[in-house]
Motif scaffolding. Structure first.
Motif, PDB file in Angstrom:
ATOM      1  N   THR A  10       0.832  -1.200   0.000  1.00  0.00           N
ATOM      2  CA  THR A  10       0.000   0.000   0.000  1.00  0.00           C
ATOM      3  C   THR A  10       0.868   1.251   0.000  1.00  0.00           C
ATOM      4  OG1 THR A  10      -0.122   0.177   2.407  1.00  0.00           O
ATOM      5  CG2 THR A  10      -1.751  -1.241   1.328  1.00  0.00           C
ATOM      6  N   LYS A  11       0.278   2.348  -0.469  1.00  0.00           N
ATOM      7  CA  LYS A  11       0.872   3.689  -0.348  1.00  0.00           C
ATOM      8  C   LYS A  11      -0.148   4.544   0.388  1.00  0.00           C
ATOM      9  CE  LYS A  11       2.653   5.570  -3.979  1.00  0.00           C
ATOM     10  NZ  LYS A  11       2.742   6.054  -5.387  1.00  0.00           N
ATOM     11  N   ARG A  12       0.201   4.974   1.600  1.00  0.00           N
ATOM     12  CA  ARG A  12      -0.746   5.684   2.442  1.00  0.00           C
ATOM     13  C   ARG A  12      -0.135   6.979   2.973  1.00  0.00           C
ATOM     14  NH1 ARG A  12      -1.944   0.134   5.799  1.00  0.00           N
ATOM     15  NH2 ARG A  12      -3.572  -0.752   4.453  1.00  0.00           N
ATOM     16  N   GLY A  13      -1.039   7.905   3.364  1.00  0.00           N
ATOM     17  CA  GLY A  13      -0.578   9.146   3.973  1.00  0.00           C
ATOM     18  C   GLY A  13       0.353   9.917   3.059  1.00  0.00           C
ATOM     19  N   ARG A  14       1.377  10.513   3.654  1.00  0.00           N
ATOM     20  CA  ARG A  14       2.294  11.332   2.863  1.00  0.00           C
ATOM     21  C   ARG A  14       3.118  10.491   1.890  1.00  0.00           C
ATOM     22  NH1 ARG A  14       7.517  11.199   4.721  1.00  0.00           N
ATOM     23  NH2 ARG A  14       7.864  10.105   6.703  1.00  0.00           N
ATOM     24  N   LEU A  15       3.199   9.169   2.127  1.00  0.00           N
ATOM     25  CA  LEU A  15       3.972   8.305   1.229  1.00  0.00           C
ATOM     26  C   LEU A  15       3.279   8.120  -0.120  1.00  0.00           C
ATOM     27  CD1 LEU A  15       6.757   7.129   1.865  1.00  0.00           C
ATOM     28  CD2 LEU A  15       5.487   7.806   3.912  1.00  0.00           C
ATOM     29  N   ARG A  16       2.044   8.638  -0.257  1.00  0.00           N
ATOM     30  CA  ARG A  16       1.404   8.577  -1.580  1.00  0.00           C
ATOM     31  C   ARG A  16       2.153   9.441  -2.588  1.00  0.00           C
ATOM     32  NH1 ARG A  16      -1.466  12.286   1.377  1.00  0.00           N
ATOM     33  NH2 ARG A  16      -2.188  14.191   0.317  1.00  0.00           N
ATOM     34  N   PHE A  17       2.968  10.375  -2.104  1.00  0.00           N
ATOM     35  CA  PHE A  17       3.742  11.233  -2.999  1.00  0.00           C
ATOM     36  C   PHE A  17       5.058  10.572  -3.425  1.00  0.00           C
ATOM     37  CE2 PHE A  17       1.136  14.247  -0.527  1.00  0.00           C
ATOM     38  CZ  PHE A  17       0.457  14.831  -1.587  1.00  0.00           C
ATOM     39  N   THR A  18       5.286   9.349  -2.997  1.00  0.00           N
ATOM     40  CA  THR A  18       6.473   8.614  -3.413  1.00  0.00           C
ATOM     41  C   THR A  18       6.330   8.200  -4.880  1.00  0.00           C
ATOM     42  OG1 THR A  18       6.723   7.728  -1.171  1.00  0.00           O
ATOM     43  CG2 THR A  18       7.935   6.615  -2.920  1.00  0.00           C
ATOM     44  N   PHE A  70      12.398  -0.105  -1.746  1.00  0.00           N
ATOM     45  CA  PHE A  70      12.102  -1.533  -1.658  1.00  0.00           C
ATOM     46  C   PHE A  70      13.383  -2.355  -1.739  1.00  0.00           C
ATOM     47  CE2 PHE A  70      10.759  -5.631  -3.519  1.00  0.00           C
ATOM     48  CZ  PHE A  70       9.907  -6.040  -2.511  1.00  0.00           C
ATOM     49  N   GLU A  71      14.289  -1.990  -2.628  1.00  0.00           N
ATOM     50  CA  GLU A  71      15.547  -2.742  -2.732  1.00  0.00           C
ATOM     51  C   GLU A  71      16.388  -2.585  -1.468  1.00  0.00           C
ATOM     52  OE1 GLU A  71      17.776  -2.671  -6.331  1.00  0.00           O
ATOM     53  OE2 GLU A  71      16.002  -2.402  -7.590  1.00  0.00           O
ATOM     54  N   ARG A  72      16.354  -1.395  -0.859  1.00  0.00           N
ATOM     55  CA  ARG A  72      17.054  -1.229   0.429  1.00  0.00           C
ATOM     56  C   ARG A  72      16.418  -2.115   1.494  1.00  0.00           C
ATOM     57  NH1 ARG A  72      17.136   4.365  -1.010  1.00  0.00           N
ATOM     58  NH2 ARG A  72      15.301   4.743   0.299  1.00  0.00           N
ATOM     59  N   ALA A  73      15.084  -2.193   1.491  1.00  0.00           N
ATOM     60  CA  ALA A  73      14.389  -3.033   2.468  1.00  0.00           C
ATOM     61  C   ALA A  73      14.754  -4.499   2.279  1.00  0.00           C
ATOM     62  CB  ALA A  73      12.878  -2.845   2.338  1.00  0.00           C
ATOM     63  N   LEU A  74      14.894  -4.946   1.042  1.00  0.00           N
ATOM     64  CA  LEU A  74      15.295  -6.330   0.787  1.00  0.00           C
ATOM     65  C   LEU A  74      16.670  -6.625   1.381  1.00  0.00           C
ATOM     66  CD1 LEU A  74      14.150  -6.759  -2.941  1.00  0.00           C
ATOM     67  CD2 LEU A  74      13.030  -7.684  -0.898  1.00  0.00           C
ATOM     68  N   GLN A  77       6.544 -10.080   6.676  1.00  0.00           N
ATOM     69  CA  GLN A  77       6.748  -9.306   7.891  1.00  0.00           C
ATOM     70  C   GLN A  77       8.133  -8.667   7.912  1.00  0.00           C
ATOM     71  OE1 GLN A  77       4.274  -8.917  10.603  1.00  0.00           O
ATOM     72  NE2 GLN A  77       5.704  -7.189  10.673  1.00  0.00           N
ATOM     73  N   ALA A  78       9.137  -9.401   7.458  1.00  0.00           N
ATOM     74  CA  ALA A  78      10.506  -8.875   7.472  1.00  0.00           C
ATOM     75  C   ALA A  78      10.649  -7.688   6.529  1.00  0.00           C
ATOM     76  CB  ALA A  78      11.492  -9.983   7.091  1.00  0.00           C
ATOM     77  N   ILE A  79      10.071  -7.789   5.335  1.00  0.00           N
ATOM     78  CA  ILE A  79      10.150  -6.679   4.377  1.00  0.00           C
ATOM     79  C   ILE A  79       9.342  -5.489   4.879  1.00  0.00           C
ATOM     80  CG2 ILE A  79       9.681  -5.944   2.016  1.00  0.00           C
ATOM     81  CD1 ILE A  79      10.061  -8.840   1.130  1.00  0.00           C
ATOM     82  N   ASP A  80       8.160  -5.755   5.419  1.00  0.00           N
ATOM     83  CA  ASP A  80       7.310  -4.673   5.920  1.00  0.00           C
ATOM     84  C   ASP A  80       8.011  -3.910   7.033  1.00  0.00           C
ATOM     85  OD1 ASP A  80       4.734  -3.269   6.048  1.00  0.00           O
ATOM     86  OD2 ASP A  80       4.541  -4.223   8.006  1.00  0.00           O
ATOM     87  N   ASP A  81       8.687  -4.625   7.927  1.00  0.00           N
ATOM     88  CA  ASP A  81       9.400  -3.984   9.031  1.00  0.00           C
ATOM     89  C   ASP A  81      10.538  -3.094   8.529  1.00  0.00           C
ATOM     90  OD1 ASP A  81       7.747  -5.221  10.845  1.00  0.00           O
ATOM     91  OD2 ASP A  81       9.169  -6.801  11.372  1.00  0.00           O
ATOM     92  N   ALA A  82      11.092  -3.425   7.368  1.00  0.00           N
ATOM     93  CA  ALA A  82      12.228  -2.686   6.822  1.00  0.00           C
ATOM     94  C   ALA A  82      11.815  -1.487   5.973  1.00  0.00           C
ATOM     95  CB  ALA A  82      13.115  -3.623   5.996  1.00  0.00           C
ATOM     96  N   LEU A  83      10.528  -1.361   5.683  1.00  0.00           N
ATOM     97  CA  LEU A  83      10.023  -0.242   4.891  1.00  0.00           C
ATOM     98  C   LEU A  83       9.495   0.865   5.805  1.00  0.00           C
ATOM     99  CD1 LEU A  83       8.061  -2.103   2.059  1.00  0.00           C
ATOM    100  CD2 LEU A  83      10.002  -0.553   1.707  1.00  0.00           C
ATOM    101  N   PRO A  84       9.497   2.110   5.333  1.00  0.00           N
ATOM    102  CA  PRO A  84       8.925   3.195   6.154  1.00  0.00           C
ATOM    103  C   PRO A  84       7.421   3.046   6.285  1.00  0.00           C
ATOM    104  CG  PRO A  84       9.516   3.998   3.958  1.00  0.00           C
ATOM    105  CD  PRO A  84      10.068   2.609   4.065  1.00  0.00           C
ATOM    106  N   ALA A  85       6.880   3.533   7.401  1.00  0.00           N
ATOM    107  CA  ALA A  85       5.436   3.492   7.614  1.00  0.00           C
ATOM    108  C   ALA A  85       4.752   4.274   6.508  1.00  0.00           C
ATOM    109  CB  ALA A  85       5.099   4.087   8.978  1.00  0.00           C
ATOM    110  N   GLY A  86       3.711   3.672   5.956  1.00  0.00           N
ATOM    111  CA  GLY A  86       3.017   4.257   4.812  1.00  0.00           C
ATOM    112  C   GLY A  86       3.249   3.461   3.546  1.00  0.00           C
ATOM    113  N   LEU A  87       4.387   2.806   3.475  1.00  0.00           N
ATOM    114  CA  LEU A  87       4.643   1.798   2.448  1.00  0.00           C
ATOM    115  C   LEU A  87       4.601   0.455   3.172  1.00  0.00           C
ATOM    116  CD1 LEU A  87       7.626   3.420   0.502  1.00  0.00           C
ATOM    117  CD2 LEU A  87       5.207   3.436  -0.130  1.00  0.00           C
ATOM    118  N   ASP A  88       3.470  -0.212   3.079  1.00  0.00           N
ATOM    119  CA  ASP A  88       3.214  -1.386   3.900  1.00  0.00           C
ATOM    120  C   ASP A  88       2.958  -2.617   3.033  1.00  0.00           C
ATOM    121  OD1 ASP A  88       3.184   0.224   6.329  1.00  0.00           O
ATOM    122  OD2 ASP A  88       1.258   0.960   5.610  1.00  0.00           O
TER     123      ASP A  88
END
Length: 254
Positions: free
Chosen positions: A23-31, A40-44, A95-106
């Motif tokens: 998802t893209k939520r909140g201010r992260l919709r401007f990503t 995403f590659e950094r999160a991986l 869960q591991a990838i989600d934890d590594a991403l900023p809130a709003g990119l879930d």
């Protein structure tokens, strides 16, 4: 001239393909899509995901993005597929990838890929657009005029200049959405619409431009759009679940 060959051993093969909904939520919709891909590659890497890589002089992780939403638009239905060199538990991976991403990119869902292409299932998108300062009656009148047409060309400014596209043809349905209690909101109309995926893609702002052309619908403030879902289009004109064929594979492996 002899062709140069890559040095070193070939990359390991893809052992498992995993499909993710994010998802893209909140201010992260401007990503932008490019910014998301970098995040995403950094999160991986942070999550130490055992990615499979392409061959050649500049190996890239096996990632396939599907139908990214425009910058500035929120979404509950963004999708991608990754190739792994080692089989993993998809929920632990999610869960591991989600934890590594900023809130709003879930990352909200993960399945093991089944047969067929994920991109081929993306036949339509369900959009919800909030229009501050527009009454339900005004929106309903504009939609009536819009839907009565077979086509309606509008212009979009692109990097290559102005481009004309048909904003009406791909629209499967468009209705005024009522509030949770079923009552209208005179200060904020909500447009729900299902739009076929075509080339070029018809976006919410294209439809709003068409409503201005056909009915003079004016906006007092910037609209906000959310992609509620994208996936296959069923006989009723609703957007279905693109992961449905993959869930059987995931359940069989769990």
């Amino acid at each position: 001239m002899a062709r140069r060959t890559p040095e070193g051993p070939p990359p390991p093969p893809v052992v498992q393909r995993v499909r993710l909904r994010y998802t893209k939520r909140g201010r992260l919709r401007f990503t932008s899509h490019r910014d998301f891909a970098r995040a995403f590659e950094r999160a991986l890497r942070r999550a130490e995901v055992p990615m499979a890589y392409s061959a050649g002089f500049s190996p890239h992780p096996k990632i396939s993005y599907v139908g990214a939403a425009p910058t500035g638009v929120a979404s509950e239905g963004e999708y991608l597929e990754i190739g792994l060199a080692v089989a993993v538990d998809v929920e632990v991976l999610r869960q591991a990838i989600d934890d590594a991403l900023p809130a709003g990119l879930d990352v909200v869902e993960a399945v093991t890929a089944g047969p067929g292409s994920l991109a081929s299932r993306m036949e339509a998108s369900h959009w919800r657009v909030e229009l501050p300062g527009v009454s339900d009656d005004a929106l309903a009148a504009a939609l009536e005029a819009f839907l009565a047409l077979a086509e309606l060309p509008v212009e979009r400014l692109t990097k290559e200049g102005r481009r004309t596209l048909d904003a009406r043809g791909p629209v499967v349905s468009a209705v005024v959405s009522r509030g949770a209690d079923g009552s209208p909101d005179s200060g904020r109309a909500i447009l729900d619409m299902v739009v076929r995926q075509v080339t070029p893609t018809v976006r919410p702002d294209d439809v709003l431009a068409a409503l201005r052309v056909v009915a003079g619908l004016a906006l007092d403030a910037a609209p906000s759009a959310v992609r509620v879902a994208q996936g296959p289009l069923d006989d009723s004109g609703s957007v279905g679940d693109p992961f449905a064929p993959d869930r059987k594979v995931t359940q069989a492996l769990s």
